[in-house]
Design a protein around this motif. Structure first.
Motif, short mmCIF file in Angstrom:
data_model
loop_
_atom_site.label_atom_id
_atom_site.label_comp_id
_atom_site.label_asym_id
_atom_site.label_seq_id
_atom_site.Cartn_x
_atom_site.Cartn_y
_atom_site.Cartn_z
N ALA A 125 3.24 8.17 -17.34
CA ALA A 125 3.88 9.32 -17.56
C ALA A 125 3.65 10.40 -16.20
N ALA A 126 2.34 10.07 -15.88
CA ALA A 126 2.11 10.91 -14.57
C ALA A 126 2.53 10.42 -13.42
N THR A 127 2.43 8.90 -13.27
CA THR A 127 2.58 8.66 -12.04
C THR A 127 4.18 9.01 -11.44
N PRO A 128 5.30 8.88 -12.01
CA PRO A 128 6.40 9.48 -11.51
C PRO A 128 6.40 10.91 -11.06
N ILE A 129 5.79 11.60 -11.87
CA ILE A 129 5.64 13.12 -11.42
C ILE A 129 4.91 13.29 -10.20
N LEU A 130 3.82 12.61 -10.10
CA LEU A 130 3.02 12.78 -8.62
C LEU A 130 3.74 12.18 -7.66
N ASP A 131 4.43 10.81 -7.75
CA ASP A 131 5.12 10.46 -6.44
C ASP A 131 6.50 11.57 -6.14
N ASP A 132 7.12 11.98 -7.01
CA ASP A 132 7.94 13.16 -7.02
C ASP A 132 7.39 14.34 -6.08
N ALA A 133 6.27 14.85 -6.67
CA ALA A 133 5.49 15.86 -6.00
C ALA A 133 5.37 15.81 -4.64
N VAL A 134 4.33 14.37 -4.33
CA VAL A 134 4.04 14.42 -2.84
C VAL A 134 5.20 14.15 -2.05
N ALA A 135 6.29 13.37 -2.52
CA ALA A 135 7.39 13.42 -1.68
C ALA A 135 8.06 14.52 -1.39
N THR A 136 8.22 15.64 -2.35
CA THR A 136 8.71 16.76 -2.19
C THR A 136 7.87 17.58 -1.19
N LEU A 137 6.55 17.45 -1.29
CA LEU A 137 5.61 18.27 -0.29
C LEU A 137 5.37 17.70 0.94
N GLY A 138 5.86 16.28 1.06
CA GLY A 138 5.62 15.72 2.28
C GLY A 138 4.22 15.31 2.66
N VAL A 139 3.18 14.92 1.78
CA VAL A 139 2.01 14.47 1.72
C VAL A 139 2.03 13.07 1.01
N ARG A 140 0.55 12.79 1.37
CA ARG A 140 0.40 11.26 0.58
C ARG A 140 -0.82 11.54 -0.13
N ARG A 141 -1.03 10.85 -1.20
CA ARG A 141 -2.04 10.98 -2.10
C ARG A 141 -2.69 9.69 -2.51
N GLY A 142 -4.02 9.78 -2.96
CA GLY A 142 -4.95 8.54 -2.82
C GLY A 142 -4.64 8.06 -4.35
#
Length: 228
Positions: A125-142
């Motif tokens: 459940a969390a993975t697509p939310i985070l992927d959308d968030a980092v794409a929108t914010l223009g950052v990369r996550r670990g």
């Protein structure tokens, strides 16, 4: 040595300068000692604070009993409610429609199976939310870590690793969304200053409602699988 001394969990901390006690929702009485303190110091502080500890442990036990009676055989998950069904011979939890099939019999085995299942669903459940968030914010996550944090619903490390509690699945869906976005915003601003809150407000203007829900109902979420 008192025969009726409360049972406690002993922890050691490099940062602790003296013995301390606290009562946690899911672990009961916890005693923290400095790294080099003698173990008997834990007994001493429990005995010394017994008048403070005992009524609070009794209140916690009463809350757990009331919670278990209310929860019954139902498991909330992202706004749904699954009926927990024990099945002989089963080793892992498995969803079938509106039911969650779990091992029958041993309560500990059942709790472990449910937690493992919820951890996997939390990652899904969390993975697509985070992927959308980092794409929108223009950052990369670990990497994403699914944890069972005691004091925070999520965190973001200096290396970009985001940790989220699997217990967020027990809350309404907007709670997981809020916490995931909160941590993603820390990839831009590693603080809780005005710039951080402005960024969160820009992308999740309704964040205050799930935040308030977690403040009010969060202690109850920590009783799940610990109400026995």
């Amino acid at each position: 040595m008192p025969d009726d001394r409360p049972t406690y969990l002993l922890r050691r901390s490099r940062r602790a300068r003296r013995a301390s006690v606290r009562i946690e929702p899911d672990r009961g009485l916890v005693v923290t000692l400095p790294q080099r303190a003698a173990t008997r110091e834990a007994d001493r502080v429990v005995d010394e604070l017994a008048a403070w500890i005992r009524p609070r442990l009794a209140q916690q036990q009463a809350r757990r009993a009331a919670f278990a009676a209310q929860a019954g055989d139902r498991l909330p998950m992202l706004g749904e409610e699954l009926r927990i069904v024990g099945e002989a011979g089963r080793r892992r939890a498995h969803r079938r429609g509106g039911e969650l099939l779990v091992p029958a019999g041993d309560a500990g085995e059942r709790a472990r199976a449910i937690e493992a299942w919820l951890r996997a669903r939390a990652r899904e459940a969390a993975t697509p939310i985070l992927d959308d968030a980092v794409a929108t914010l223009g950052v990369r996550r670990g990497r994403l870590r699914i944890t069972d944090t005691r004091s925070r619903w999520g965190s973001c490390s200096s290396t970009g690793t985001i940790s989220l509690s699997w217990r967020l699945l027990l809350a309404p869906p907007d709670c997981l969304d809020y916490v995931a976005w909160h941590e993603a915003c820390h990839l831009v601003h590693a603080h809780h200053g005005p710039a951080f809150w402005a960024l969160l407000e820009e992308h999740r203007p309704d964040w205050r409602a799930p935040s308030a829900w977690l403040r009010e109902h969060g202690p109850g979420l920590r009783l799940w699988l610990a109400a026995g």
